[in-house]
Write a protein that holds these residues in place. Structure first.
Motif, PDB file in Angstrom:
ATOM      1  N   CYS A 151      46.990  39.730  37.328  1.00 27.76           N
ATOM      2  CA  CYS A 151      46.233  40.954  37.683  1.00 27.76           C
ATOM      3  C   CYS A 151      46.813  42.089  37.079  1.00 27.76           C
ATOM      4  O   CYS A 151      47.684  41.952  36.708  1.00 27.76           O
ATOM      5  CB  CYS A 151      46.415  41.320  39.326  1.00 27.76           C
ATOM      6  N   GLY A 152      46.153  43.419  37.083  1.00 26.46           N
ATOM      7  CA  GLY A 152      46.649  44.273  36.232  1.00 26.46           C
ATOM      8  C   GLY A 152      46.253  45.420  36.361  1.00 26.46           C
ATOM      9  O   GLY A 152      44.479  44.894  36.569  1.00 26.46           O
ATOM     10  N   ILE A 153      46.311  46.540  35.723  1.00 24.98           N
ATOM     11  CA  ILE A 153      45.250  48.086  34.907  1.00 24.98           C
ATOM     12  C   ILE A 153      44.781  46.921  34.256  1.00 24.98           C
ATOM     13  O   ILE A 153      44.802  46.531  32.629  1.00 24.98           O
ATOM     14  CB  ILE A 153      46.469  49.243  34.698  1.00 24.98           C
ATOM     15  N   ALA A 154      43.455  47.504  34.534  1.00 27.39           N
ATOM     16  CA  ALA A 154      42.340  46.922  33.037  1.00 27.39           C
ATOM     17  C   ALA A 154      40.334  47.350  33.733  1.00 27.39           C
ATOM     18  O   ALA A 154      40.494  48.333  34.884  1.00 27.39           O
ATOM     19  CB  ALA A 154      42.058  45.445  33.086  1.00 27.39           C
ATOM     20  N   ASP A 155      39.795  47.485  32.659  1.00 28.41           N
ATOM     21  CA  ASP A 155      38.829  47.723  33.005  1.00 28.41           C
ATOM     22  C   ASP A 155      37.716  47.677  34.345  1.00 28.41           C
ATOM     23  O   ASP A 155      37.998  46.155  34.409  1.00 28.41           O
ATOM     24  CB  ASP A 155      37.929  47.527  31.689  1.00 28.41           C
ATOM     25  N   LYS A 156      37.526  47.993  34.923  1.00 30.56           N
ATOM     26  CA  LYS A 156      36.714  47.484  35.789  1.00 30.56           C
ATOM     27  C   LYS A 156      35.344  46.512  36.106  1.00 30.56           C
ATOM     28  O   LYS A 156      34.986  45.919  36.482  1.00 30.56           O
ATOM     29  CB  LYS A 156      35.768  48.616  37.137  1.00 30.56           C
ATOM     30  N   TRP A 157      34.968  46.672  34.750  1.00 30.22           N
ATOM     31  CA  TRP A 157      33.754  45.779  34.892  1.00 30.22           C
ATOM     32  C   TRP A 157      34.371  44.298  33.937  1.00 30.22           C
ATOM     33  O   TRP A 157      33.830  42.889  34.477  1.00 30.22           O
ATOM     34  CB  TRP A 157      33.063  45.871  33.098  1.00 30.22           C
ATOM     35  N   GLU A 158      35.656  44.111  34.024  1.00 30.23           N
ATOM     36  CA  GLU A 158      36.090  42.724  34.033  1.00 30.23           C
ATOM     37  C   GLU A 158      36.156  42.318  35.458  1.00 30.23           C
ATOM     38  O   GLU A 158      35.305  40.416  34.960  1.00 30.23           O
ATOM     39  CB  GLU A 158      37.144  42.969  33.350  1.00 30.23           C
ATOM     40  N   ASP A 159      35.896  42.198  35.836  1.00 28.73           N
ATOM     41  CA  ASP A 159      36.301  41.923  37.547  1.00 28.73           C
ATOM     42  C   ASP A 159      34.864  41.330  37.349  1.00 28.73           C
ATOM     43  O   ASP A 159      34.468  40.179  38.569  1.00 28.73           O
ATOM     44  CB  ASP A 159      36.976  42.389  38.769  1.00 28.73           C
ATOM     45  N   ILE A 160      34.415  42.297  37.599  1.00 27.68           N
ATOM     46  CA  ILE A 160      32.287  42.518  38.581  1.00 27.68           C
ATOM     47  C   ILE A 160      31.646  41.164  36.907  1.00 27.68           C
ATOM     48  O   ILE A 160      30.892  41.115  37.921  1.00 27.68           O
ATOM     49  CB  ILE A 160      31.836  43.462  37.333  1.00 27.68           C
ATOM     50  N   ALA A 161      32.406  41.096  36.161  1.00 27.92           N
ATOM     51  CA  ALA A 161      31.830  39.847  34.811  1.00 27.92           C
ATOM     52  C   ALA A 161      31.806  38.634  35.172  1.00 27.92           C
ATOM     53  O   ALA A 161      30.911  38.012  36.018  1.00 27.92           O
ATOM     54  CB  ALA A 161      32.021  40.569  33.952  1.00 27.92           C
ATOM     55  N   MET A 162      33.074  38.849  36.313  1.00 26.72           N
ATOM     56  CA  MET A 162      33.637  37.659  36.234  1.00 26.72           C
ATOM     57  C   MET A 162      32.901  36.933  37.905  1.00 26.72           C
ATOM     58  O   MET A 162      32.970  35.741  37.734  1.00 26.72           O
ATOM     59  CB  MET A 162      35.872  37.287  36.842  1.00 26.72           C
ATOM     60  N   CYS A 163      33.116  37.875  38.858  1.00 35.01           N
ATOM     61  CA  CYS A 163      32.665  37.716  40.083  1.00 35.01           C
ATOM     62  C   CYS A 163      31.142  37.910  39.716  1.00 35.01           C
ATOM     63  O   CYS A 163      30.401  36.423  40.156  1.00 35.01           O
ATOM     64  CB  CYS A 163      32.922  38.914  40.630  1.00 35.01           C
ATOM     65  N   TYR A 164      30.653  38.643  38.873  1.00 31.69           N
ATOM     66  CA  TYR A 164      28.870  37.856  38.705  1.00 31.69           C
ATOM     67  C   TYR A 164      28.590  37.152  38.422  1.00 31.69           C
ATOM     68  O   TYR A 164      27.854  36.167  38.937  1.00 31.69           O
ATOM     69  CB  TYR A 164      28.392  39.351  37.987  1.00 31.69           C
ATOM     70  N   ARG A 165      29.263  36.653  37.410  1.00 34.65           N
ATOM     71  CA  ARG A 165      29.447  35.150  36.752  1.00 34.65           C
ATOM     72  C   ARG A 165      29.462  33.691  37.744  1.00 34.65           C
ATOM     73  O   ARG A 165      28.807  32.990  37.640  1.00 34.65           O
ATOM     74  CB  ARG A 165      29.472  35.079  34.916  1.00 34.65           C
ATOM     75  N   SER A 166      30.451  33.603  38.914  1.00 36.64           N
ATOM     76  CA  SER A 166      31.146  32.877  39.290  1.00 36.64           C
ATOM     77  C   SER A 166      29.761  33.422  40.142  1.00 36.64           C
ATOM     78  O   SER A 166      29.742  31.751  40.196  1.00 36.64           O
ATOM     79  CB  SER A 166      32.603  33.596  39.859  1.00 36.64           C
ATOM     80  N   LEU A 167      29.377  34.109  40.181  1.00 37.50           N
ATOM     81  CA  LEU A 167      28.537  33.714  41.932  1.00 37.50           C
ATOM     82  C   LEU A 167      27.113  32.833  40.996  1.00 37.50           C
ATOM     83  O   LEU A 167      26.092  32.754  42.086  1.00 37.50           O
ATOM     84  CB  LEU A 167      28.045  34.958  42.282  1.00 37.50           C
ATOM     85  N   LYS A 168      26.615  34.256  40.288  1.00 33.68           N
ATOM     86  CA  LYS A 168      25.717  32.862  39.634  1.00 33.68           C
ATOM     87  C   LYS A 168      25.949  31.607  39.692  1.00 33.68           C
ATOM     88  O   LYS A 168      24.921  30.634  40.052  1.00 33.68           O
ATOM     89  CB  LYS A 168      25.602  33.998  38.144  1.00 33.68           C
ATOM     90  N   HIS A 169      26.975  30.872  38.987  1.00 29.43           N
ATOM     91  CA  HIS A 169      26.986  29.517  38.172  1.00 29.43           C
ATOM     92  C   HIS A 169      27.467  28.818  39.768  1.00 29.43           C
ATOM     93  O   HIS A 169      27.212  27.552  40.356  1.00 29.43           O
ATOM     94  CB  HIS A 169      28.202  29.332  37.966  1.00 29.43           C
ATOM     95  N   ASN A 170      27.925  29.390  41.142  1.00 28.48           N
ATOM     96  CA  ASN A 170      27.852  28.640  41.636  1.00 28.48           C
ATOM     97  C   ASN A 170      26.702  28.532  42.543  1.00 28.48           C
ATOM     98  O   ASN A 170      26.822  27.917  43.497  1.00 28.48           O
ATOM     99  CB  ASN A 170      28.569  29.632  42.788  1.00 28.48           C
ATOM    100  N   PHE A 171      25.359  29.401  43.024  1.00 22.00           N
ATOM    101  CA  PHE A 171      24.405  29.194  42.901  1.00 22.00           C
ATOM    102  C   PHE A 171      23.572  28.054  42.632  1.00 22.00           C
ATOM    103  O   PHE A 171      22.217  27.626  42.908  1.00 22.00           O
ATOM    104  CB  PHE A 171      23.786  30.411  43.859  1.00 22.00           C
ATOM    105  N   ASP A 172      23.803  28.631  41.429  1.00 19.02           N
ATOM    106  CA  ASP A 172      22.749  27.919  40.136  1.00 19.02           C
ATOM    107  C   ASP A 172      22.748  26.475  39.681  1.00 19.02           C
ATOM    108  O   ASP A 172      21.820  25.902  39.140  1.00 19.02           O
ATOM    109  CB  ASP A 172      22.429  28.295  39.283  1.00 19.02           C
ATOM    110  N   GLY A 173      23.531  25.788  40.627  1.00 24.48           N
ATOM    111  CA  GLY A 173      24.126  24.097  39.739  1.00 24.48           C
ATOM    112  C   GLY A 173      24.863  23.161  39.265  1.00 24.48           C
ATOM    113  O   GLY A 173      24.823  22.818  38.066  1.00 24.48           O
ATOM    114  N   THR A 174      25.433  24.996  38.669  1.00 26.77           N
ATOM    115  CA  THR A 174      26.223  24.816  37.605  1.00 26.77           C
ATOM    116  C   THR A 174      27.676  23.525  37.996  1.00 26.77           C
ATOM    117  O   THR A 174      28.300  22.574  37.352  1.00 26.77           O
ATOM    118  CB  THR A 174      26.619  26.192  37.020  1.00 26.77           C
ATOM    119  N   TYR A 175      27.585  23.890  38.984  1.00 27.40           N
ATOM    120  CA  TYR A 175      28.991  23.397  40.147  1.00 27.40           C
ATOM    121  C   TYR A 175      28.517  21.296  40.572  1.00 27.40           C
ATOM    122  O   TYR A 175      29.521  21.662  41.436  1.00 27.40           O
ATOM    123  CB  TYR A 175      29.881  24.153  40.292  1.00 27.40           C
ATOM    124  N   GLY A 176      27.417  21.613  40.494  1.00 28.72           N
ATOM    125  CA  GLY A 176      26.846  20.777  41.060  1.00 28.72           C
ATOM    126  C   GLY A 176      25.417  21.091  42.132  1.00 28.72           C
ATOM    127  O   GLY A 176      24.306  20.887  42.040  1.00 28.72           O
TER     128      GLY A 176
END
Length: 266
Positions: free
Chosen positions: A207-232
């Motif tokens: 955690c710290g000061i960083a570009d807002k798109w970093e969190d967006i990217a991680m959340c977007y990828r996690s959301l996508k993979h949790n739905f698309d079967g990457t994790y089962g």
């Protein structure tokens, strides 16, 4: 398990000795996580990132729902962080995976909660130069696990032949920054929900000061993979792009791609 407790520093052991706990194996950080009823103990290899995490957690008290530091001890090899436990289900829990209309607005709310924090006196700056230097160290010392990367990132048919080539690309394509308070690893397991609302954030080590798109990217990828079967399990009927609608912004896919690629080196 008792021998593990006895091996801990006294200032940690006095809080937890004799109490039951379980070991969390969901994360991929390489840390050892002991979960008690109302506390969590995180044991990591010693690094300056641990001190940054503790500094940020103390700064965040009263600003967002996050663990509170009970005790932090370092020895020659390890860092021991004992903190309060945040209640709630991970946002990747099956209940929420099956209810995307409920989940996605909550994820957007979590991101906006971070954006709402005034960062003028935030003690930790996660500047891109520093992150690229960390990535360079990992590349030079063979610490990048290419088997854990996206399928099209490395290899003969990938976008980059190896981590070194990816690092060079990242150094040459640095994006402009829109700085906010960034969680640093805003994947679904690190956002907790209770009684239909955000109950807290966990795993605040980056955690710290960083570009807002970093969190967006991680959340977007996690959301996508949790739905698309990457994790089962595959969950039907969800479009991760709806996250941007809830955020009220147009997706900057170039920046999202950049931060996902940067994360491949960690």
């Amino acid at each position: 398990m008792e021998s593990l407790i006895q091996s801990l520093p006294e200032d940690i052991r006095k809080h937890i000795e004799g109490r039951e706990y379980s070991i969390d194996d969901i994360g991929k950080s390489g840390s050892k996580i002991l979960i008690f009823d109302d506390m969590v103990l995180k044991i990591t290899d010693k690094s300056s990132d641990d001190r940054d995490a503790v500094q940020m957690m103390r700064w965040l008290e009263g600003k967002i729902p996050a663990p509170r530091v009970i005790s932090f001890v370092e020895d020659d090899k390890c860092a021991y962080l004992l903190m309060t436990r945040v209640r709630g289900k991970m946002s990747c829990d099956r209940y929420y995976m099956e209810r995307p209309d409920e989940l996605i607005p909550l994820l957007a709310k979590a991101i906006k909660m971070l954006w709402s924090i005034d960062i003028k006196d935030c003690p930790v700056m996660k500047d891109l130069d520093g992150e690229l230097k960390k990535a360079e160290y990992r590349v030079e010392h063979g610490l990048v696990d290419v088997s854990d990367a996206e399928p099209d990132t490395f290899g003969e048919n990938g976008r980059f032949k190896d981590p070194k080539e990816l690092l060079s690309w990242l150094q040459d394509h640095r994006p402009s920054l829109e700085t906010v308070l960034s969680h640093g690893d805003l994947c679904l397991p690190n956002i907790l929900i209770d009684n239909g609302d955000i109950s807290g954030f966990i795993d605040m080590g980056n955690c710290g000061i960083a570009d807002k798109w970093e969190d967006i990217a991680m959340c977007y990828r996690s959301l996508k993979h949790n739905f698309d079967g990457t994790y089962g399990k595959v969950y039907q009927g969800i479009d991760p792009v709806l996250l941007f609608k809830e955020l009220g912004i147009e997706p900057d896919m170039e920046k999202i791609d950049y931060y996902i690629l940067l994360d491949e080196l960690f």
